[in-house]
Design a protein around this motif. Structure first.
Motif, mmCIF file in Angstrom:
data_model
loop_
_atom_site.group_PDB
_atom_site.id
_atom_site.type_symbol
_atom_site.label_atom_id
_atom_site.label_comp_id
_atom_site.label_asym_id
_atom_site.label_seq_id
_atom_site.Cartn_x
_atom_site.Cartn_y
_atom_site.Cartn_z
ATOM 1 N N VAL A 1 -1.131 -7.730 1.990
ATOM 2 C CA VAL A 1 -1.995 -8.477 1.072
ATOM 3 C C VAL A 1 -2.542 -7.547 -0.007
ATOM 4 C CG1 VAL A 1 -4.240 -9.629 0.883
ATOM 5 C CG2 VAL A 1 -2.610 -10.363 2.623
ATOM 6 N N HIS A 2 -2.940 -6.334 0.400
ATOM 7 C CA HIS A 2 -3.409 -5.358 -0.588
ATOM 8 C C HIS A 2 -2.296 -5.005 -1.569
ATOM 9 C CE1 HIS A 2 -4.123 -1.156 -1.977
ATOM 10 N NE2 HIS A 2 -5.345 -1.608 -2.159
ATOM 11 N N TYR A 3 -1.099 -4.784 -1.068
ATOM 12 C CA TYR A 3 0.030 -4.397 -1.921
ATOM 13 C C TYR A 3 0.384 -5.514 -2.902
ATOM 14 C CZ TYR A 3 4.826 -3.375 -3.328
ATOM 15 O OH TYR A 3 5.954 -3.160 -4.077
ATOM 16 N N ASN A 4 0.463 -6.752 -2.441
ATOM 17 C CA ASN A 4 0.899 -7.868 -3.280
ATOM 18 C C ASN A 4 -0.166 -8.348 -4.259
ATOM 19 O OD1 ASN A 4 3.563 -8.186 -2.468
ATOM 20 N ND2 ASN A 4 3.090 -9.690 -0.891
ATOM 21 N N THR B 1 11.197 -5.639 6.035
ATOM 22 C CA THR B 1 10.568 -6.013 4.769
ATOM 23 C C THR B 1 11.613 -6.546 3.798
ATOM 24 O OG1 THR B 1 10.765 -3.717 3.985
ATOM 25 C CG2 THR B 1 8.655 -4.377 4.958
ATOM 26 N N ALA B 2 11.192 -7.554 3.019
ATOM 27 C CA ALA B 2 12.038 -8.121 1.965
ATOM 28 C C ALA B 2 11.273 -8.022 0.653
ATOM 29 C CB ALA B 2 12.377 -9.572 2.267
ATOM 30 N N LEU B 3 11.839 -7.318 -0.315
ATOM 31 C CA LEU B 3 11.173 -7.062 -1.589
ATOM 32 C C LEU B 3 11.986 -7.637 -2.740
ATOM 33 C CD1 LEU B 3 9.323 -3.938 -2.753
ATOM 34 C CD2 LEU B 3 11.350 -4.586 -4.067
ATOM 35 N N ARG C 1 11.847 2.657 -1.286
ATOM 36 C CA ARG C 1 10.700 3.362 -1.887
ATOM 37 C C ARG C 1 9.384 2.738 -1.414
ATOM 38 N NH1 ARG C 1 6.977 5.559 -2.690
ATOM 39 N NH2 ARG C 1 6.247 6.857 -4.439
ATOM 40 N N GLN C 2 9.358 1.429 -1.306
ATOM 41 C CA GLN C 2 8.155 0.760 -0.808
ATOM 42 C C GLN C 2 7.904 1.138 0.648
ATOM 43 O OE1 GLN C 2 5.426 -1.437 1.049
ATOM 44 N NE2 GLN C 2 7.549 -1.847 1.649
ATOM 45 N N ASN C 3 8.955 1.222 1.449
ATOM 46 C CA ASN C 3 8.785 1.632 2.840
ATOM 47 C C ASN C 3 8.307 3.080 2.935
ATOM 48 O OD1 ASN C 3 9.515 -0.856 3.784
ATOM 49 N ND2 ASN C 3 11.575 -0.275 4.437
#
Length: 304
Positions: free
Chosen positions: A246-249, A103-105, A211-213
């Motif tokens: 998609v839900h997260y973004n 993942t890239a945040l 934290r997102q992971n």
């Protein structure tokens, strides 16, 4: 009971939206089947169809991101069996074994810029970083952990057009009481290393992406440790993650930002819902049916 919509036996929009929402909230497919009074095959088919649409939606719309600070990380899970048990599987499946999600945040907007699902080798790292670079419109400061595969991958994807640093956490030995089971060792410190450009030491961090992971592991049953909720099919794992991102973004309002990450990043001014994804699914299905009908008419012989 399913309603007849557009000449096809299809669940109402509200029911489909509820199923997709429950999939993102960590409910199992069988529990969703029971609570929504639909077959498990219906839930599985909706996951597949929505997953394909969500993956295409992310690919098309997360482009030209004006980012400043990108954090990347990998999170482990497995499909069908842990890697050490794959050889002994009675019914092997494609993609069985360790499954890593890269993942890239973007640290300021919390936007997931890119994700990749596969192994943890150098080839996967290169494909992931190439995708990250292709979605950015600005020079960024990039931070990763100490995984060596990132070194060549970042170099090939960005060249000198990046400020890149690695942050390595230093762990102490595991306690005797935690041996033989999963328990992370105590972190005794960190080491920051500049690799390319002039990264600002104050922004050399992977805290937000980690934290997102963690949120992904806590919220998706497929990532929960020490359970039998792991993905049984690699394809379903990919579809579930497409829904999640998609839900997260686009749909989940970030408590600190008070908007969705996509809104904070300037990709949209609209709060989306699952009804929007369902509308895209229905439009694509109707277009596909129209093409098939047109092809059938073209194949009919002309009559005088």
């Amino acid at each position: 009971m399913p309603a007849i919509i557009g000449g096809m036996n299809k669940l109402p929009i509200a029911t489909r939206a509820q199923i997709l929402s429950m999939l993102c909230e960590g409910s199992s497919m069988r529990s969703i089947s029971r609570m929504c009074d639909v077959s498990i095959n219906t839930v599985s088919k909706l996951l597949e169809d929505a997953g394909e649409v969500c993956a295409a939606f992310h690919d098309e719309n997360v482009r030209g991101v004006k980012a400043k600070h990108i954090q990347v990380d990998e999170i482990w899970s497995f499909t069908a069996a842990k890697q050490k048990n794959v050889a002994a599987m009675k019914r092997p499946v494609d993609g069985a074994g360790d499954t890593w999600t890269w993942t890239a945040l973007e640290a300021d907007t919390k936007l997931i810029v890119s994700y990749f699902i596969g192994g943890r080798d150098s080839d996967c790292a290169k494909r992931f970083m190439d995708d990250v670079a292709s979605r950015l419109a600005t020079r960024v400061q990039l931070t990763s952990d100490g995984h060596k595969a990132y070194l060549d991958a970042v170099e090939e994807a960005f060249g000198a057009n990046v400020d890149y640093a690695q942050l390595v956490k230093l762990y102490g030995p595991s306690s005797d009481s935690s041996k033989g089971r999963y328990s992370p060792a105590e972190c005794n410190g960190i080491k920051k290393t500049s690799i390319e450009g002039k990264p600002d030491p104050a922004h050399i961090s992977t805290s937000f992406v980690e934290r997102q992971n963690l949120r992904m592991r806590m919220g998706m049953r497929r990532f929960t440790r020490l359970t039998n909720a792991f993905s049984k099919k690699f394809e379903n794992h990919i579809h579930a993650l497409a829904l999640y991102f998609v839900h997260y973004n686009w749909m989940r309002i970030h408590k600190t930002l008070r908007v969705t990450p996509a809104m904070a990043a300037g990709l949209t001014s609209k709060l989306m819902g699952w009804e929007d994804i369902i509308a895209i699914m229905d439009a694509e299905e109707n277009a596909s049916l129209a093409r098939k009908r047109a092809a059938m008419l073209d194949d009919l012989p002309y009559s005088n």
